[in-house]
Design an enzyme around this catalytic site. Sequence first.
Site, PDB file in Angstrom:
ATOM      1  N   HIS A   8       0.855  -1.081   0.082  1.00 44.30           N
ATOM      2  CA  HIS A   8      -0.048   0.121   0.058  1.00 44.30           C
ATOM      3  C   HIS A   8       0.679   1.235  -0.043  1.00 44.30           C
ATOM      4  O   HIS A   8       0.372   2.319  -0.726  1.00 44.30           O
ATOM      5  CB  HIS A   8      -0.951   0.129   1.339  1.00 44.30           C
ATOM      6  CG  HIS A   8      -1.953   1.218   1.479  1.00 44.30           C
ATOM      7  ND1 HIS A   8      -3.302   1.228   0.910  1.00 44.30           N
ATOM      8  CD2 HIS A   8      -1.441   2.482   1.796  1.00 44.30           C
ATOM      9  CE1 HIS A   8      -3.618   2.255   1.154  1.00 44.30           C
ATOM     10  NE2 HIS A   8      -2.620   3.119   1.909  1.00 44.30           N
ATOM     11  N   GLU A   9       1.876   1.168   0.833  1.00 41.78           N
ATOM     12  CA  GLU A   9       2.924   2.439   0.894  1.00 41.78           C
ATOM     13  C   GLU A   9       3.801   2.498  -0.070  1.00 41.78           C
ATOM     14  O   GLU A   9       4.036   3.575  -0.598  1.00 41.78           O
ATOM     15  CB  GLU A   9       3.654   2.433   2.268  1.00 41.78           C
ATOM     16  CG  GLU A   9       2.639   2.418   3.444  1.00 41.78           C
ATOM     17  CD  GLU A   9       1.688   3.689   3.535  1.00 41.78           C
ATOM     18  OE1 GLU A   9       2.169   4.659   2.930  1.00 41.78           O
ATOM     19  OE2 GLU A   9       0.743   3.279   4.073  1.00 41.78           O
ATOM     20  N   HIS A  61       2.104   4.404  -3.135  1.00 40.16           N
ATOM     21  CA  HIS A  61       2.149   5.758  -2.759  1.00 40.16           C
ATOM     22  C   HIS A  61       3.738   6.412  -3.044  1.00 40.16           C
ATOM     23  O   HIS A  61       3.638   7.445  -3.897  1.00 40.16           O
ATOM     24  CB  HIS A  61       2.211   6.209  -1.226  1.00 40.16           C
ATOM     25  CG  HIS A  61       0.705   6.030  -0.705  1.00 40.16           C
ATOM     26  ND1 HIS A  61      -0.448   6.601  -1.499  1.00 40.16           N
ATOM     27  CD2 HIS A  61       0.125   5.574   0.358  1.00 40.16           C
ATOM     28  CE1 HIS A  61      -1.689   6.395  -0.805  1.00 40.16           C
ATOM     29  NE2 HIS A  61      -1.227   5.814   0.422  1.00 40.16           N
ATOM     30  N   ASP A 109      -4.998   7.781  -1.305  1.00 41.54           N
ATOM     31  CA  ASP A 109      -5.774   6.754  -0.599  1.00 41.54           C
ATOM     32  C   ASP A 109      -7.107   6.863  -1.151  1.00 41.54           C
ATOM     33  O   ASP A 109      -7.527   7.949  -1.589  1.00 41.54           O
ATOM     34  CB  ASP A 109      -5.807   7.217   0.904  1.00 41.54           C
ATOM     35  CG  ASP A 109      -4.597   6.707   1.578  1.00 41.54           C
ATOM     36  OD1 ASP A 109      -3.837   5.871   1.125  1.00 41.54           O
ATOM     37  OD2 ASP A 109      -4.113   7.544   2.249  1.00 41.54           O
TER      38      ASP A 109
END
Length: 943
Positions: free
Chosen positions: A164-165, A168, A175
């Site tokens: 998830h990170e 980014h 998000d």
Amino acid sequence: MTHGDSAGPVCSLKFVTLLVVLGPELLFLGAGVQLQENGYNGLLVAINPQVTEDQKLILNIKEMITEASYYLFNATKRRVFFRNIKILIPATWKANNYSKVKQESYEKANVIVTDWYGAHGDDPYTLQYRGCGKEGKYIHFTLDFLLNDDLTAVYGSRGRVFVHEWAHLRWGVFDEYNNEKPFYVNGQNQIKVTRCSSDITGIFLCERGPCPQENCIISKIFKEGCMFIYNSTQNATASIMFMQSLSSVVEFCNASTHNQEAPNLQNQMCSLRSTWDVITDSEDFNNSFPMKGTELPPPPMFSLIQAGDKVVCLVLDVSSKMAKADRLFQLQQAAEFYLMQIVEIHTFVGIASFNSKGTIRAQMHQINNDDDRKLLVSYLPTTVSAEAETSICSGLKKGFEMVEKLNGKAFGSVMILVTSGDDEHVTNCFLTVLSSGSTIHTIALGSSAVKNLEELSHLTGGLKFFVPDKSNSNNMLDAFSRISSGTGDIFQQHIQLESIGEYVKPHHQLKNTVTVDHSVGNDTTFLVTWQTSGPPEIVLFDPNGRKYYTDDFTTNLAFRTARLWIPGTAKPGLWTYTLNNTHHSPQALKVTVTSGASRSAVPPATVEAFVERDSTHFPHPVTIYAIVRKGFYPILNATVTATIESETADPVTLKLFDDGAGADVIKNDGIYSRYFFSFAVNGRYSLKVHVNHSPSISALAHSIPGSHAMYVPGYITNGNIQMNAPRKSVGRREEEQKWGFSRISSGGSFFVLGVPADPHPDVFPPCKIIDLEAVKSEEEVTLSWTAPGEDFDQGQANSYEIRVSKSLQNIQDDFNNAILVNTSKLNPQQAGTKEIFTFSSELFTNGLEHQPDGETQKSHRIYVAIRAVDRNSLKSAVSNVAQASLLIPPNSAPVFARDDFMLKGVLTAMGFIGIICLIIVVTHCVLNRKKRADKKENETKLL
């Protein structure tokens, strides 16, 4: 780390050819994370030096990234995985089975691990300071997140969180949830939870348990205490950027699953594009193909590295060109200050100089006390040579020679290279520099310095600075003050509080104040420099009124410096200094003030300044950034000013903003930004940032509306509600900042090409509006946004073009043919001003608009976008698309999706009742009519 950005003047074809011949591994030295044959190489995870030694932490980091590699490989459809990872171990950890660092440092890490809690508590998060599709700065994990297994129930497994990170950080997606707007009204006038995909299921939970969603929404406002709890078992496979903790979620939202209506940051920042669309458009995916077959990739390989002794070598130009414009004096003053004040204790320092040949002036010597510092100062060059020729490679060779004599190899060492020479043979040692394992910081003096000097910094991950030939410029001192050991230990570093230089007339004064706040004060030093033979008359007042005079300063007449060190902790408050030019001619007087943290447990306020890219070509602007924070808490409401200097033009000052508009991506995240495009000449430009914060209650942010993993409050499992532990309170207390604070930081340098010599027409459009919002009230739609400028984010635009559509696809793909709103009475305000504009929604009743094939006009949503136009008809890019509900009658509530069948049933029942009532009424009327007719007939018979 920004792999897609330009990195300064390109090195010669000969050098590139040599790199290819010697092998591809050299291409990745000092280059950050690189994708090679589907595998990421060079990922750097750094543990903060304040973290206590714990071998379990290393084990958990390895397990996290190993799990993440397989999860990422499947989520990207066999496209990418993690191959080689380096973990940087703090120098304080005692286990000695670690390899030695080369050019790696804490400040260059892609992932950092600290025991500090930021504004997110234990939330893993990524610092994103640029727009959609652009790389972030780093991923942050707390110690508790990596060691406390109970938190996996809250965030999901660590490997999934890492992916998830990573999305980014690497691909610049955002998000897909929104804690501030947990629900919205969709195009069918239904209440929906903000999520992606819309197929993820759950129930509303009120204070006393499960409840119908209408109990949580009162007058279209989400009731406090309500939350939406998701089922732990789902069928939906997306999305990782929404809720990677769900076991069914194994992919990113794509075109078929993306929820374009959800009011989340992904839709706002990426113009309603899906995360998968942004990811597949990245450089990583454009340059790679899915792996064939069915086999999984190999597990990641980990290298544990640790810095040894800190080793620094000054490599200084002494050619005849250094005699010009006080270059040698400025170098002496800055180098002396660096050796006496900035470089950390126990560092090994050596000094080399060069003209056409290199010379060792001082072999490596460890700094253990002030006498060691003074000894090294005595070896600084005092004269220049007669020859103008320079050989940078010869100077670097002597530096490497000294370090190798000390350690066998130059791994982990730092070279500070200062030169004004135009050395056309500098590329000859690029390969030696690459393989040395040393980091090279470059300081270019004047306009004659070799054009590709900065390539040495780029290849080794070093900093780059530029010092124009201006006697009142403090850029040399600022550059040396910015160079730290790179360990990440803010408590061992010096922080610059003041940097000023002015021409002062004879018998006139330079007078100013500098704030020493409560978070600093240890090892505080005031440095005064001048041009003439004798020092100015110095008077310094501390906050209690105590005076320090010129005689209290340690003076070096040869270097024209005077330095005052304040023993213990300097008193907090305003320090006032006055410099009186007693000489008979004007001269440049300069003041620099540095200090260290006053308490080992309380991080001081800091500023980190930098530009988005090392070079640009006219008319493309440079984006300037300044990260202002205390620990990991963003500092809000600061006055942040950038000063940009070229070789010949006057300095340009530019105020930076943290308002979520123009160059600033996210409001109130402590990252202040601005576009710079006032290019006067081609060549190098220097950047310095000054931060001031007025006396007030500390303006630290309570939270950051940035990019971090969702804290899941609980799940529905087998029909039962299972709540997680409450979110950890960060426990930050407000501090009274009686005196405010001030900070200075050099932002390095950048290169500009293609600036026309003659006057040119306007080529700078208004910047894109990125914060457009739309709100529907009765029969009107109210828009709000931040005004752009005539040129990017400066000045005042000439007009706005607002268009609306009932079709999202229409306004995305064909903005020019969407319905045009009358903005004749809307006059743009000054850039940075909040704009508000209201228009009637009646135009949708009469307005005709082409709809895409197969799309009906039953939508209850409108989509709005805007662009600004300047006086020369240059148009900005189309803004983010805002949306608002339409055709909701006054005082009526939206339909809840889950109650559709109930509503239809009620309506059907009411219809049946109506029909029965109608039959009864009709029957009654018929019978009454018949009865009256019979009565009339009987009366007739009687007559």
